[in-house]
Structure formats: C-alpha cells, structure tokens
Design a protein around this motif. Structure first.
Motif, PDB file in Angstrom:
ATOM      1  N   PRO A 115       0.719  -1.443  -0.028  1.00 17.59           N
ATOM      2  CA  PRO A 115      -0.128   0.171  -0.001  1.00 17.59           C
ATOM      3  C   PRO A 115       0.803   1.256   0.012  1.00 17.59           C
ATOM      4  O   PRO A 115       0.634   2.197  -0.912  1.00 17.59           O
ATOM      5  N   ILE A 116       1.709   1.443   0.613  1.00 16.48           N
ATOM      6  CA  ILE A 116       2.593   2.544   0.997  1.00 16.48           C
ATOM      7  C   ILE A 116       3.528   2.811  -0.333  1.00 16.48           C
ATOM      8  O   ILE A 116       3.656   3.768  -0.910  1.00 16.48           O
ATOM      9  N   GLU A 117       4.096   1.594  -1.109  1.00 20.05           N
ATOM     10  CA  GLU A 117       4.402   1.819  -2.430  1.00 20.05           C
ATOM     11  C   GLU A 117       3.742   2.285  -3.388  1.00 20.05           C
ATOM     12  O   GLU A 117       3.842   3.176  -4.395  1.00 20.05           O
ATOM     13  N   ARG A 118       2.377   1.905  -3.517  1.00 16.98           N
ATOM     14  CA  ARG A 118       1.209   2.450  -4.247  1.00 16.98           C
ATOM     15  C   ARG A 118       0.978   3.915  -4.201  1.00 16.98           C
ATOM     16  O   ARG A 118       1.011   4.505  -5.134  1.00 16.98           O
ATOM     17  N   ILE A 119       1.023   4.214  -2.695  1.00 17.02           N
ATOM     18  CA  ILE A 119       0.817   5.746  -2.553  1.00 17.02           C
ATOM     19  C   ILE A 119       2.010   6.646  -2.950  1.00 17.02           C
ATOM     20  O   ILE A 119       1.939   7.504  -3.818  1.00 17.02           O
ATOM     21  N   ILE A 120       3.378   5.984  -2.592  1.00 20.36           N
ATOM     22  CA  ILE A 120       4.444   7.049  -3.295  1.00 20.36           C
ATOM     23  C   ILE A 120       4.619   7.072  -4.807  1.00 20.36           C
ATOM     24  O   ILE A 120       4.978   7.825  -5.444  1.00 20.36           O
ATOM     25  N   ALA A 121       4.269   5.815  -5.436  1.00 24.33           N
ATOM     26  CA  ALA A 121       4.312   5.778  -6.858  1.00 24.33           C
ATOM     27  C   ALA A 121       3.594   6.712  -7.441  1.00 24.33           C
ATOM     28  O   ALA A 121       3.764   6.996  -8.626  1.00 24.33           O
ATOM     29  N   ASP A 133       6.375   9.566 -15.887  1.00 25.02           N
ATOM     30  CA  ASP A 133       6.711   8.306 -16.179  1.00 25.02           C
ATOM     31  C   ASP A 133       6.591   7.778 -14.583  1.00 25.02           C
ATOM     32  O   ASP A 133       7.458   8.148 -13.864  1.00 25.02           O
ATOM     33  N   VAL A 134       6.264   6.333 -14.764  1.00 25.82           N
ATOM     34  CA  VAL A 134       6.290   5.558 -13.361  1.00 25.82           C
ATOM     35  C   VAL A 134       6.453   4.154 -14.095  1.00 25.82           C
ATOM     36  O   VAL A 134       5.758   3.743 -14.687  1.00 25.82           O
ATOM     37  N   LYS A 135       7.614   3.603 -13.522  1.00 26.62           N
ATOM     38  CA  LYS A 135       7.755   2.087 -13.942  1.00 26.62           C
ATOM     39  C   LYS A 135       8.450   1.409 -12.802  1.00 26.62           C
ATOM     40  O   LYS A 135       8.989   1.849 -11.950  1.00 26.62           O
ATOM     41  N   VAL A 136       8.608   0.020 -13.046  1.00 27.41           N
ATOM     42  CA  VAL A 136       9.404  -0.820 -12.101  1.00 27.41           C
ATOM     43  C   VAL A 136      10.562  -1.261 -13.091  1.00 27.41           C
ATOM     44  O   VAL A 136      10.468  -1.954 -14.015  1.00 27.41           O
ATOM     45  N   ILE A 182      10.696   0.964  -7.940  1.00 27.15           N
ATOM     46  CA  ILE A 182       9.877   1.927  -8.472  1.00 27.15           C
ATOM     47  C   ILE A 182      10.511   3.197  -9.130  1.00 27.15           C
ATOM     48  O   ILE A 182      11.687   3.657  -8.212  1.00 27.15           O
ATOM     49  N   LYS A 183      10.532   3.491 -10.034  1.00 27.86           N
ATOM     50  CA  LYS A 183      11.222   4.591 -10.888  1.00 27.86           C
ATOM     51  C   LYS A 183      10.137   5.858 -11.453  1.00 27.86           C
ATOM     52  O   LYS A 183       9.320   5.188 -12.084  1.00 27.86           O
ATOM     53  N   ARG A 184      10.326   6.973 -10.862  1.00 30.09           N
ATOM     54  CA  ARG A 184       9.213   7.752 -11.145  1.00 30.09           C
ATOM     55  C   ARG A 184      10.029   9.040 -11.834  1.00 30.09           C
ATOM     56  O   ARG A 184      11.044   9.356 -11.263  1.00 30.09           O
ATOM     57  N   THR A 185       9.355   9.778 -12.839  1.00 26.25           N
ATOM     58  CA  THR A 185       9.572  11.043 -13.264  1.00 26.25           C
ATOM     59  C   THR A 185       8.659  12.003 -13.135  1.00 26.25           C
ATOM     60  O   THR A 185       7.400  11.643 -13.818  1.00 26.25           O
ATOM     61  N   TYR A 186       9.056  13.060 -12.490  1.00 28.45           N
ATOM     62  CA  TYR A 186       7.814  14.139 -12.681  1.00 28.45           C
ATOM     63  C   TYR A 186       8.177  15.446 -12.803  1.00 28.45           C
ATOM     64  O   TYR A 186       9.563  15.876 -12.330  1.00 28.45           O
ATOM     65  N   GLU A 204      13.151   9.909  -9.480  1.00 30.25           N
ATOM     66  CA  GLU A 204      13.272   9.204  -8.163  1.00 30.25           C
ATOM     67  C   GLU A 204      13.231   7.794  -8.296  1.00 30.25           C
ATOM     68  O   GLU A 204      12.573   6.970  -9.131  1.00 30.25           O
ATOM     69  N   VAL A 205      14.022   7.197  -7.515  1.00 28.93           N
ATOM     70  CA  VAL A 205      14.150   5.761  -7.231  1.00 28.93           C
ATOM     71  C   VAL A 205      13.711   5.300  -5.804  1.00 28.93           C
ATOM     72  O   VAL A 205      14.429   5.879  -4.957  1.00 28.93           O
TER      73      VAL A 205
END
Lengths: 167, 167
Positions: A24-30, A134-137, A142-146, A160-161
């Motif tokens: 759940p916390i990974e889903r929130i941060i992602a 972008d969000v991907k595994v 999890i890697k995010r670009t925003y 972010e990683v």
C-alpha cells in the motif's frame, strides 16, 4: 485520479503490478502528485533527512527541451538521498532546476543542499502542480519521473528511485 | 515538513497521538497537503466514489472572513461522502467555494456534484497550494480543516472527517 498523461491512479498501479506486487505505501508513493517527503515522514512517524551526493550548476544540454529552456541555459543539478533513521536510504532523487525560473526569495533555499523541495514550496507559499511523466518498475524498484510546474513553466524535473524494501 | 501554521508533520502527529494512536495511513491522510482522494485510491487499490449529500449556492455569511470575501458574496456549499467499495464511507467533507474565484473553464466541473477537487485541479492544470488550518481528534475521529489556495486567494475551504475504522 488522472495523473500520468491522463492515466488514472488505478491504471498506473495496475500497469506497475504487471511487474510485481506493490505494498500500500509503495502504491501511494508511486502515484502521488503531492510531497513524497511529507508522506514518508507521516508513514514512518519520524523526520527524514536529505543527504546530498552531488550538486552543481551546469548547462541544460539534452534536458533543455523538457525544461522549456535553451541548451546553453544554466540549471541547478542535484543528486540527493532521502534517508530515514540510522541512515537507511529511502529514495534517491536527481533533479534539474532552470536557474532563470528561480525568484530570488527562494533561490537561496533551493540551492542549499539539505532542504527538500516540498518544504521550500510550503515555506515560500509557492503555488504549483506536479505532473507525472513516467512511472515504472525497473530492477524491482519503482522509478518515477515528474515535473513541478509553477507560473506555467517547469520549476523542477525530478527522477526518483524508491528504495526501502520493507515499504 | 512544515504545514499547520509552521508545525511540522511530526509535530502534528505527536499532538494527535496524545488523543489516540494513529495507523500509518491515518498519519498520512491527517498531515498531507496533497490530494486525499489520490492517497485513498492508491492505498485501497481501487477507485473511490463521491456521493453528494447536499449542494447549494448560498451567501458566505460567517465563512466570508476565512474566504477573503464579503458576507453577501455567493459561495458554492457542498457536503460529500467519499465512499469505497460497497458504499463504505471513508471521508465526509464539507466545502465552501467563492463563486467569484471560479474561472468559467472549470466552474462547471466544480459545480458538478460527483468530481473530487483533486481531479478538477489536475484536469485544468491549476497551480495551487494547500494550507492546513487545523487537525484534531474528536470523538475518536480525525478532523481536518484546510484551504486550497490559487492566484493568492482561497479557492476552497474544506473540512474533513476521516472515517474508515480499519485504516
């Protein structure tokens, strides 16, 4: 909620969970378009720290296009780790900030190494929005670009990683 | 992070936990200055729905001062429940929106009953910030008051009660 180029929060999660199951916390941060530092602090119930790995002013180069500036324009390039208790790395973040978008009143804070962007935006009462690009595994992480957008321009591009295996 | 009148995330949590212990997701929702709907959807891994209890245009009255308008000015008053699967109530929210702050392009969406504010801000790419005015535990439930600020004025004052006993 619609975030990444019209993708809803649930669509992003479904897409990521094709790679692996998320907590759940990974889903929130992602998927958040809010402050990651704030969410981490609330989740852990403790303050987190920023540790700077690298920071320098350089030319925008290939990042110019996404920042909406010219290749020769200066950007503040910063690599930080967000660390929890005992120095555990929670997030590694790389950011690019066009210097010409920085108003003097918060330029000093933004150039300082140890202040998370969310705190700076709060302190200076800056109105903004965040757009997930972008969000991907990748490699299990999890890697995010925003982008953080203010006054119609990109104030900061962030990659972010997400670490923290017990999230 | 600094939020409620200079209080940090951790200070708010410590203050609330004098009343009762909070779960990690309660701590996140209590202190976030991001979208609550987005966090709930990510946490639950499912879309949540908005159910309107009441919606009408009325005079600002005693709410005028916090909204920065005159007592006779019109506001959109809305009471909604954010509901999860099976109709379970997660959040009850009351909001006041000064009509004169609404630009035409998103007035229709904001006056519609079934769209959460976070989705409207995303859709119309509205730059804003959220300021926590009060967070407390009352009758065992977390209650939050916060403002969404855009173009230097209060776009919406929101009061939330957080339900969902298994958070």
């Amino acid at each position: 909620m619609e975030t990444k180029r019209g993708k809803t929060t649930i669509e992003i999660i479904k897409s990521l969970e094709k790679q692996r199951r998320l907590s759940p916390i990974e889903r929130i941060i992602a998927t958040t378009t809010g402050s990651v530092t704030q969410i981490l602090e609330a989740y852990l119930g403790e303050e987190v720290g920023i540790h700077t790995i690298e920071q320098r002013v350089k030319e925008a180069g290939e990042m110019a296009e996404v920042l909406g500036i010219r290749k020769g324009d200066k950007v503040n390039y910063r690599v930080v780790e967000i660390r929890g208790r005992g120095g555990r790395v929670l997030i590694k973040a790389v950011s690019w900030t066009p210097l010409k978008r920085l108003k003097n009143r918060f330029k000093d804070d933004l150039m300082r190494a140890d202040i998370p962007i969310g705190k700076i935006l709060l302190k200076h009462q800056i109105e903004s929005r965040r757009e997930l690009r972008d969000v991907k595994v990748e490699g299990g992480r999890i890697k995010r670009t925003y982008d953080i957008i203010s006054d119609g321009g990109v104030l900061m591009r962030i990659e972010e990683v997400i670490y923290g295996d017990d999230f």
